[in-house]
Design an enzyme around this catalytic site. Sequence first.
Site, PDB file in Angstrom:
ATOM      1  N   ASP A  75       0.828  -1.173  -0.075  1.00  0.00           N
ATOM      2  CA  ASP A  75      -0.134  -0.073   0.175  1.00  0.00           C
ATOM      3  C   ASP A  75       1.149   1.319   0.075  1.00  0.00           C
ATOM      4  OD1 ASP A  75      -1.793   2.006   0.791  1.00  0.00           O
ATOM      5  OD2 ASP A  75      -2.746   1.076   2.193  1.00  0.00           O
ATOM      6  N   ASN A  95       2.243   6.353 -10.044  1.00  0.00           N
ATOM      7  CA  ASN A  95       1.098   6.152 -10.760  1.00  0.00           C
ATOM      8  C   ASN A  95      -0.213   6.181  -9.986  1.00  0.00           C
ATOM      9  OD1 ASN A  95      -0.573   5.373 -13.330  1.00  0.00           O
ATOM     10  ND2 ASN A  95      -0.600   3.343 -12.115  1.00  0.00           N
ATOM     11  N   GLY A 113     -13.450   7.942  -2.131  1.00  0.00           N
ATOM     12  CA  GLY A 113     -13.037   8.955  -2.824  1.00  0.00           C
ATOM     13  C   GLY A 113     -13.925   9.040  -4.255  1.00  0.00           C
ATOM     14  N   SER A 158      -2.952  14.681 -13.719  1.00  0.00           N
ATOM     15  CA  SER A 158      -4.088  15.005 -14.335  1.00  0.00           C
ATOM     16  C   SER A 158      -4.403  16.411 -14.816  1.00  0.00           C
ATOM     17  CB  SER A 158      -5.302  14.343 -13.592  1.00  0.00           C
ATOM     18  OG  SER A 158      -6.381  14.893 -14.170  1.00  0.00           O
ATOM     19  N   TYR A 208      -9.414  15.514  -5.586  1.00  0.00           N
ATOM     20  CA  TYR A 208      -8.585  14.836  -6.635  1.00  0.00           C
ATOM     21  C   TYR A 208      -7.708  15.845  -7.156  1.00  0.00           C
ATOM     22  CZ  TYR A 208      -7.243  12.192 -10.860  1.00  0.00           C
ATOM     23  OH  TYR A 208      -6.564  11.488 -12.028  1.00  0.00           O
ATOM     24  N   LYS A 260      -3.662  16.520  -6.807  1.00  0.00           N
ATOM     25  CA  LYS A 260      -2.715  16.446  -7.933  1.00  0.00           C
ATOM     26  C   LYS A 260      -1.965  17.819  -8.279  1.00  0.00           C
ATOM     27  CE  LYS A 260      -3.907  12.344  -9.964  1.00  0.00           C
ATOM     28  NZ  LYS A 260      -2.867  11.142  -9.902  1.00  0.00           N
ATOM     29  N   LEU A 277      -7.970  12.433 -21.042  1.00  0.00           N
ATOM     30  CA  LEU A 277      -9.053  11.407 -21.196  1.00  0.00           C
ATOM     31  C   LEU A 277      -8.348  10.113 -21.607  1.00  0.00           C
ATOM     32  CD1 LEU A 277     -11.918  13.686 -22.826  1.00  0.00           C
ATOM     33  CD2 LEU A 277     -11.655  12.673 -20.218  1.00  0.00           C
TER      34      LEU A 277
HETATM   35  N1  NAD Z   1      -7.891   6.954 -16.452  1.00  0.00           N
HETATM   36  C1  NAD Z   1      -7.853   8.047 -16.665  1.00  0.00           C
HETATM   37  O1  NAD Z   1      -8.813   8.507 -17.415  1.00  0.00           O
HETATM   38  C2  NAD Z   1      -6.718   9.169 -16.080  1.00  0.00           C
HETATM   39  C3  NAD Z   1      -7.038  10.559 -16.450  1.00  0.00           C
HETATM   40  C4  NAD Z   1      -5.968  11.352 -16.015  1.00  0.00           C
HETATM   41  C5  NAD Z   1      -5.215  10.823 -14.965  1.00  0.00           C
HETATM   42  N2  NAD Z   1      -5.186   9.537 -14.405  1.00  0.00           N
HETATM   43  C6  NAD Z   1      -4.136   9.148 -13.603  1.00  0.00           C
HETATM   44  O2  NAD Z   1      -3.602   7.846 -13.933  1.00  0.00           O
HETATM   45  C7  NAD Z   1      -3.223   7.120 -12.825  1.00  0.00           C
HETATM   46  C8  NAD Z   1      -3.771   5.732 -12.770  1.00  0.00           C
HETATM   47  O3  NAD Z   1      -5.253   5.748 -13.176  1.00  0.00           O
HETATM   48  P1  NAD Z   1      -5.947   4.329 -13.739  1.00  0.00           P
HETATM   49  O4  NAD Z   1      -7.151   5.160 -14.465  1.00  0.00           O
HETATM   50  O5  NAD Z   1      -5.154   3.359 -14.589  1.00  0.00           O
HETATM   51  O6  NAD Z   1      -6.624   3.838 -12.443  1.00  0.00           O
HETATM   52  P2  NAD Z   1      -6.989   2.411 -12.155  1.00  0.00           P
HETATM   53  O7  NAD Z   1      -7.860   2.550 -11.016  1.00  0.00           O
HETATM   54  O8  NAD Z   1      -7.357   1.565 -13.180  1.00  0.00           O
HETATM   55  O9  NAD Z   1      -5.621   1.532 -11.569  1.00  0.00           O
HETATM   56  C9  NAD Z   1      -4.881   1.964 -10.581  1.00  0.00           C
HETATM   57  C10 NAD Z   1      -4.411   0.849  -9.504  1.00  0.00           C
HETATM   58  O10 NAD Z   1      -3.670   1.492  -8.571  1.00  0.00           O
HETATM   59  C11 NAD Z   1      -3.971   0.533  -7.654  1.00  0.00           C
HETATM   60  N3  NAD Z   1      -3.822   1.381  -6.181  1.00  0.00           N
HETATM   61  C12 NAD Z   1      -4.749   2.020  -5.639  1.00  0.00           C
HETATM   62  N4  NAD Z   1      -4.766   2.249  -4.371  1.00  0.00           N
HETATM   63  C13 NAD Z   1      -3.186   2.038  -4.181  1.00  0.00           C
HETATM   64  C14 NAD Z   1      -2.589   2.026  -3.240  1.00  0.00           C
HETATM   65  N5  NAD Z   1      -2.678   2.639  -1.962  1.00  0.00           N
HETATM   66  N6  NAD Z   1      -1.173   1.321  -3.135  1.00  0.00           N
HETATM   67  C15 NAD Z   1      -0.848   0.662  -4.257  1.00  0.00           C
HETATM   68  N7  NAD Z   1      -1.774   0.488  -5.480  1.00  0.00           N
HETATM   69  C16 NAD Z   1      -2.878   1.208  -5.487  1.00  0.00           C
HETATM   70  C17 NAD Z   1      -5.374  -0.124  -7.725  1.00  0.00           C
HETATM   71  O11 NAD Z   1      -5.235  -1.418  -6.961  1.00  0.00           O
HETATM   72  C18 NAD Z   1      -5.284  -0.320  -9.092  1.00  0.00           C
HETATM   73  O12 NAD Z   1      -4.837  -1.755  -9.704  1.00  0.00           O
HETATM   74  C19 NAD Z   1      -3.732   7.722 -11.512  1.00  0.00           C
HETATM   75  O13 NAD Z   1      -2.744   8.689 -10.936  1.00  0.00           O
HETATM   76  C20 NAD Z   1      -4.895   8.679 -12.358  1.00  0.00           C
HETATM   77  O14 NAD Z   1      -5.145   9.819 -11.425  1.00  0.00           O
HETATM   78  C21 NAD Z   1      -6.173   8.560 -15.175  1.00  0.00           C
END
Ligand code: NAD
Length: 257
Positions: free
Chosen positions: A69, A95, A103, A151, A165, A169, A197
């Site tokens: 974690d 990431n 959240g 983001s 959020y 960020k 996106l």
């Molecule tokens: N998907 C989008 O559209 C988008 C857009 C802008 C920014 N982002 C950023 O990209 C990053 C990844 O997003 P995503 O959409 O792939 O997310 P996701 O939810 O698909 O994957 C995130 C992973 O992080 C893991 N995770 C969550 N809490 C955790 C913790 N405390 N310790 C370790 N692992 C943990 C989860 O188990 C999951 O497997 C994030 O920082 C998100 O803010 C995503």
Amino acid sequence: MDLGVEQFRLEGRTALVTGAGRGVGAGIAQVLAAAGAAVVVNDLHVDRARAVADAIVDGGHAAVACPFDVTDTDAAKAALGAVGEGRAIDILVHNAGVPDGGGRPNRFVDMPRADWQLQIDLNLAAMMRMVQVVLPRLLENGWGRIIQISSGASSRGLPIGVAAYGAAKAGSEALVRHLGVECGPHGVTANALALGLMEGLGRADDPKVEKMIRQVPIGRLGRGTDVGAAIVWLCSEAGGLVNGQVIHLNGGTVFGR
Ligand SMILES: NC(=O)c1ccc[n+]([C@@H]2O[C@H](COP(=O)([O-])OP(=O)(O)OC[C@H]3O[C@@H](n4cnc5c(N)ncnc54)[C@H](O)[C@@H]3O)[C@@H](O)[C@H]2O)c1
């Protein structure tokens, strides 16, 4: 300096990617491994971290699962210690940023404290924790890369319930700017990639996804592998000039189209 594609190879580097068990992080881990880095695949969920690490190894590249974690410094230190001595981290990609269970998007006025606290813990405090875990070693080695996944919500107001959020960020982007100044003289750069996106927000024929795609001038959503490619550049010697920056990876998105 090699002026061919070899300058983008990352052999000899070890990269820790947090939250890499699926989504964007999994794409980043795959591309870093294909570029030659040994990848430490972190996730909260053991099965997710293992599945991504196993797929990378099956593809002929180097990876190891390292579940913990990211909001728990002691757990991070213990888990990183357990994946083997000599596996010094050279590259940190923070990431993980979407909280598991909680959240949820909500107007800030209605957002329970526990929910906004979760956003701050994961997107800002965990970034600070992870940097403090790996940075002493990077400074000692005289080379390192810190990359925060941010983001577009950090730099503009959006009517989708992501105030906490976005605030977290934005804080992480500020941290990166200061780290760039503090660590640059020691061979360590720090940058943030602000994503737009991304794929995975729904099926391609979902009207909501079609509407999102219309907002992206290049006509498609981002992929984890797009983010991985940018990270390979930042981690290469060729990317060493980029420091303390926030780079938007969003296809030139224009909201409200
Ligand atoms: N998907 C989008 O559209 C988008 C857009 C802008 C920014 N982002 C950023 O990209 C990053 C990844 O997003 P995503 O959409 O792939 O997310 P996701 O939810 O698909 O994957 C995130 C992973 O992080 C893991 N995770 C969550 N809490 C955790 C913790 N405390 N310790 C370790 N692992 C943990 C989860 O188990 C999951 O497997 C994030 O920082 C998100 O803010 C995503």
